[in-house]
Motif scaffolding. Structure first.
Motif, PDB file in Angstrom:
ATOM      1  N   GLY A 125       0.740  -1.355   0.058  1.00 26.19           N
ATOM      2  CA  GLY A 125       0.193   0.116  -0.091  1.00 26.19           C
ATOM      3  C   GLY A 125       0.841   1.394   0.290  1.00 26.19           C
ATOM      4  N   LEU A 126       0.290   2.527   0.533  1.00 28.27           N
ATOM      5  CA  LEU A 126       0.983   3.620   0.549  1.00 28.27           C
ATOM      6  C   LEU A 126       0.464   4.485   1.551  1.00 28.27           C
ATOM      7  N   HIS A 136      -8.745   7.633  -9.594  1.00 30.25           N
ATOM      8  CA  HIS A 136      -8.233   7.502  -8.114  1.00 30.25           C
ATOM      9  C   HIS A 136      -7.740   5.762  -7.906  1.00 30.25           C
ATOM     10  N   GLN A 137      -6.606   5.736  -7.309  1.00 31.14           N
ATOM     11  CA  GLN A 137      -6.068   4.630  -7.024  1.00 31.14           C
ATOM     12  C   GLN A 137      -5.963   4.497  -5.499  1.00 31.14           C
ATOM     13  N   PRO A 138      -6.701   3.512  -4.916  1.00 29.41           N
ATOM     14  CA  PRO A 138      -6.879   3.393  -3.306  1.00 29.41           C
ATOM     15  C   PRO A 138      -5.469   2.510  -2.860  1.00 29.41           C
ATOM     16  N   ASN A 139      -4.966   2.803  -1.684  1.00 26.32           N
ATOM     17  CA  ASN A 139      -3.656   2.344  -1.227  1.00 26.32           C
ATOM     18  C   ASN A 139      -3.748   1.913   0.067  1.00 26.32           C
ATOM     19  N   GLU A 140      -4.782   1.456   0.703  1.00 26.31           N
ATOM     20  CA  GLU A 140      -5.145   1.312   1.916  1.00 26.31           C
ATOM     21  C   GLU A 140      -3.918   0.032   2.241  1.00 26.31           C
ATOM     22  N   SER A 150      -6.359  -8.113  -5.248  1.00 25.60           N
ATOM     23  CA  SER A 150      -7.811  -8.656  -5.656  1.00 25.60           C
ATOM     24  C   SER A 150      -8.583  -7.689  -5.334  1.00 25.60           C
ATOM     25  N   GLU A 151      -8.769  -6.736  -4.239  1.00 25.84           N
ATOM     26  CA  GLU A 151      -9.700  -5.908  -3.841  1.00 25.84           C
ATOM     27  C   GLU A 151      -9.276  -4.683  -4.212  1.00 25.84           C
ATOM     28  N   GLN A 152      -8.092  -3.964  -3.918  1.00 21.43           N
ATOM     29  CA  GLN A 152      -7.776  -2.581  -4.373  1.00 21.43           C
ATOM     30  C   GLN A 152      -7.479  -2.397  -5.631  1.00 21.43           C
ATOM     31  N   ARG A 153      -7.113  -3.298  -6.488  1.00 19.11           N
ATOM     32  CA  ARG A 153      -6.820  -3.081  -7.654  1.00 19.11           C
ATOM     33  C   ARG A 153      -7.878  -3.654  -8.781  1.00 19.11           C
ATOM     34  N   TYR A 216       3.007   2.624  -5.154  1.00 17.74           N
ATOM     35  CA  TYR A 216       2.603   2.133  -4.009  1.00 17.74           C
ATOM     36  C   TYR A 216       3.560   0.878  -3.642  1.00 17.74           C
ATOM     37  N   TRP A 217       3.569   0.191  -2.517  1.00 21.99           N
ATOM     38  CA  TRP A 217       4.563  -0.793  -2.378  1.00 21.99           C
ATOM     39  C   TRP A 217       3.757  -2.094  -2.607  1.00 21.99           C
ATOM     40  N   GLY A 218       4.038  -2.677  -3.648  1.00 26.45           N
ATOM     41  CA  GLY A 218       3.399  -4.035  -4.182  1.00 26.45           C
ATOM     42  C   GLY A 218       4.555  -4.971  -4.725  1.00 26.45           C
ATOM     43  N   ASP A 219       3.930  -5.823  -5.671  1.00 31.27           N
ATOM     44  CA  ASP A 219       4.657  -6.895  -6.327  1.00 31.27           C
ATOM     45  C   ASP A 219       5.539  -6.238  -7.351  1.00 31.27           C
ATOM     46  N   ARG A 220       6.766  -6.361  -7.386  1.00 34.42           N
ATOM     47  CA  ARG A 220       7.631  -5.658  -8.524  1.00 34.42           C
ATOM     48  C   ARG A 220       7.228  -6.157  -9.789  1.00 34.42           C
ATOM     49  N   GLU A 221       6.695  -7.221  -9.859  1.00 34.66           N
ATOM     50  CA  GLU A 221       6.177  -7.979 -11.145  1.00 34.66           C
ATOM     51  C   GLU A 221       4.953  -7.136 -12.141  1.00 34.66           C
ATOM     52  N   CYS A 222       4.404  -6.201 -11.047  1.00 36.58           N
ATOM     53  CA  CYS A 222       3.256  -5.466 -11.671  1.00 36.58           C
ATOM     54  C   CYS A 222       3.936  -4.270 -12.584  1.00 36.58           C
TER      55      CYS A 222
END
Length: 286
Positions: A125-126, A136-140, A150-153, A216-222
């Motif tokens: 998240g962020l 808008h891109q949520p980052n909770e 799955s939920e926020q993307r 955001y902080w996530g999977d680098r593969e994205c």
């Protein structure tokens, strides 16, 4: 507005900024853009209605965060501000080359790999929400990657599509199917550019400059999956990236899931072929 911009730049540079030239620049779908110059220091200006100040603040914060990684090159932020009717973001201006050299793309691949190796978080998240394009891109913050993505993307974009009468099926069912596909995948959180494709980088005499993030902080593969979706970077980029930070074997299976996020985003922004491509990926996992 220009007077307000001059004042912000005067505070930044320590001397009055007398705008001698204003040149409009072809920009994206959201903002107007200009290059202004006082004869000494050119500045790139993004302009929109006053309500867009929060978007500009988020962009500035993302560029500052990326700069703190001391990896990829991003524009320096000179300031944000408002006039009576407009908000603006002031950034370092660059002269872009027509095409990057192979050595530039090699360095770019190395720098993105180094960015993804920068470890500062153990969650996904962020601290603030961002935007993918004008959406808008949520980052909770979440501790589980499958839940976050799955939920926020995917779930978030499916809902936005539904609001524009673009139906891919039951939102909950699709979201759960994506979560199941990622259930056993627990990547180390990496700081992502988030919108890494051909339109968001440029070659300069200082190397590759990257801009317009959706961090955001996530999977680098994205990041890698999106870079391969429409106009893949040169092989020099991917060879250098893999040399510094090899991808896991399961990337090929996850790549369409990560590309789905961007296809859904494009589906409700532009419609057309993106809807069919998104549906094809959804059908793979239902």
């Amino acid at each position: 507005m220009w007077k307000a911009i001059s004042q912000v730049l005067a505070d930044q540079f320590g001397a009055y900024y007398n705008i001698k030239q204003k040149t409009p620049v072809l920009s994206g779908e959201t903002h107007e853009a200009w290059i202004i110059d006082d004869g000494i220091q050119p500045v790139f200006v993004k302009v929109n209605e006053k309500s867009y100040r929060s978007m500009f603040r988020a962009e500035a914060d993302q560029l500052d965060l990326l700069a703190k990684s001391h990896t990829i090159h991003v524009p320096r932020v000179y300031g944000i501000g408002c006039s009576t009717t407009h908000a603006f973001l002031l950034l370092e201006a660059f002269t872009f080359q027509t095409s990057p050299l192979s050595s530039d793309m090699t360095e770019f691949g190395e720098k993105i790999a180094q960015l993804h190796q920068w470890k500062q978080q153990d969650k996904y998240g962020l601290d603030f929400d961002t935007w993918l394009g004008k959406v808008h891109q949520p980052n909770e913050w979440k501790t589980n990657w499958a839940t976050f993505f799955s939920e926020q993307r995917i779930g978030w974009q499916l809902q936005l599509c539904k609001e524009k009468n673009i139906e891919f099926g039951d939102v909950t069912h699709i979201t759960q199917a994506i979560a199941a596909q990622l259930a056993k995948h627990n990547p180390s959180p990496a700081l992502l550019h988030g919108d890494l494709w051909a339109k968001n980088y440029g070659a300069t005499n200082q190397g590759i400059i990257v801009y317009d993030p959706a961090c955001y902080w996530g999977d680098r593969e994205c990041d890698i999956a999106f870079s391969e979706l429409f106009s893949p970077f040169s092989p020099h980029f991917y060879e250098a990236y893999h040399r510094v930070y090899p991808l896991d074997e399961g990337y090929a299976q996850r790549k369409p899931i990560y590309q789905l996020y961007y296809l859904l985003n494009f589906s409700h922004r532009y419609q057309g072929e993106y809807i069919e491509k998104a549906q094809q990926i959804i059908d793979l996992f239902l």
